[in-house]
Design a protein around this motif. Sequence first.
Motif, short mmCIF file in Angstrom:
data_model
loop_
_atom_site.label_atom_id
_atom_site.label_comp_id
_atom_site.label_asym_id
_atom_site.label_seq_id
_atom_site.Cartn_x
_atom_site.Cartn_y
_atom_site.Cartn_z
N HIS A 76 -36.35 16.38 -3.38
CA HIS A 76 -37.34 15.31 -3.20
C HIS A 76 -38.65 15.72 -3.84
N LEU A 77 -39.28 14.78 -4.48
CA LEU A 77 -40.57 15.01 -5.11
C LEU A 77 -41.59 14.09 -4.43
N PHE A 78 -42.80 14.60 -4.25
CA PHE A 78 -43.80 13.85 -3.50
C PHE A 78 -45.08 13.65 -4.30
N THR A 79 -45.65 12.46 -4.14
CA THR A 79 -47.03 12.20 -4.53
C THR A 79 -47.84 12.28 -3.24
N LYS A 80 -49.14 12.21 -3.34
CA LYS A 80 -49.97 12.24 -2.13
C LYS A 80 -49.57 11.09 -1.20
N LYS A 81 -49.41 9.92 -1.77
CA LYS A 81 -49.09 8.73 -0.97
C LYS A 81 -47.71 8.83 -0.33
N THR A 82 -46.70 9.27 -1.07
CA THR A 82 -45.36 9.35 -0.48
C THR A 82 -45.28 10.45 0.57
N LEU A 83 -46.05 11.52 0.41
CA LEU A 83 -46.09 12.57 1.43
C LEU A 83 -46.73 12.01 2.70
N GLU A 84 -47.85 11.32 2.55
CA GLU A 84 -48.51 10.72 3.72
C GLU A 84 -47.57 9.73 4.43
N GLN A 85 -46.86 8.91 3.66
CA GLN A 85 -45.94 7.94 4.25
C GLN A 85 -44.79 8.63 4.98
N THR A 86 -44.28 9.70 4.39
CA THR A 86 -43.18 10.44 5.02
C THR A 86 -43.62 11.03 6.36
#
Length: 166
Positions: free
Chosen positions: A105-115
Amino acid sequence: MIGIDTDEQAAAEARAVCEQVLVGDVETMELPFPDESFDVVLCGDLIEHLRNPERFLSRVRPLLRPGGRLVLTTPNVANWAMRIGLLAGRWRYTDRGILDRTHAHLFTKKTLEQTLERAGYRIVGFDVTAPVPVIGTPTVERAVHALARLRPSLVAYQFVVAATPR
């Protein structure tokens, strides 16, 4: 301190500093700890390797004591170098770094926050790493880190997050 690793050799080394080290897959193994066992659950460069990071984060949330924190690090796939590579038509997996072959899995700031939000956490601290190879004098490192904190989605190499259960 208790550690978990999939690699027996790494676990053997960790036993020098941990009172207990388990070997296994954190996503499928039984976690033999009662609820509210830990002040901190530390996931250093872990969640990008998991098949289902959100499920794992939800699974360890009850292990935190009231006021406890999840602390994690994970690479920023939206880092400027990744963006330039994409613009140039390059997306090459490597043995290390953001595009490590073992990353699921790769994360952007936004997808990390959402996760983290979906897993039941509230972010209470957010920082970044922004190494400067070759010319990384302390002055340059401080300046780039300051820029990365202003523009984490673009400049950060890695996110460093502290979160508490909601």
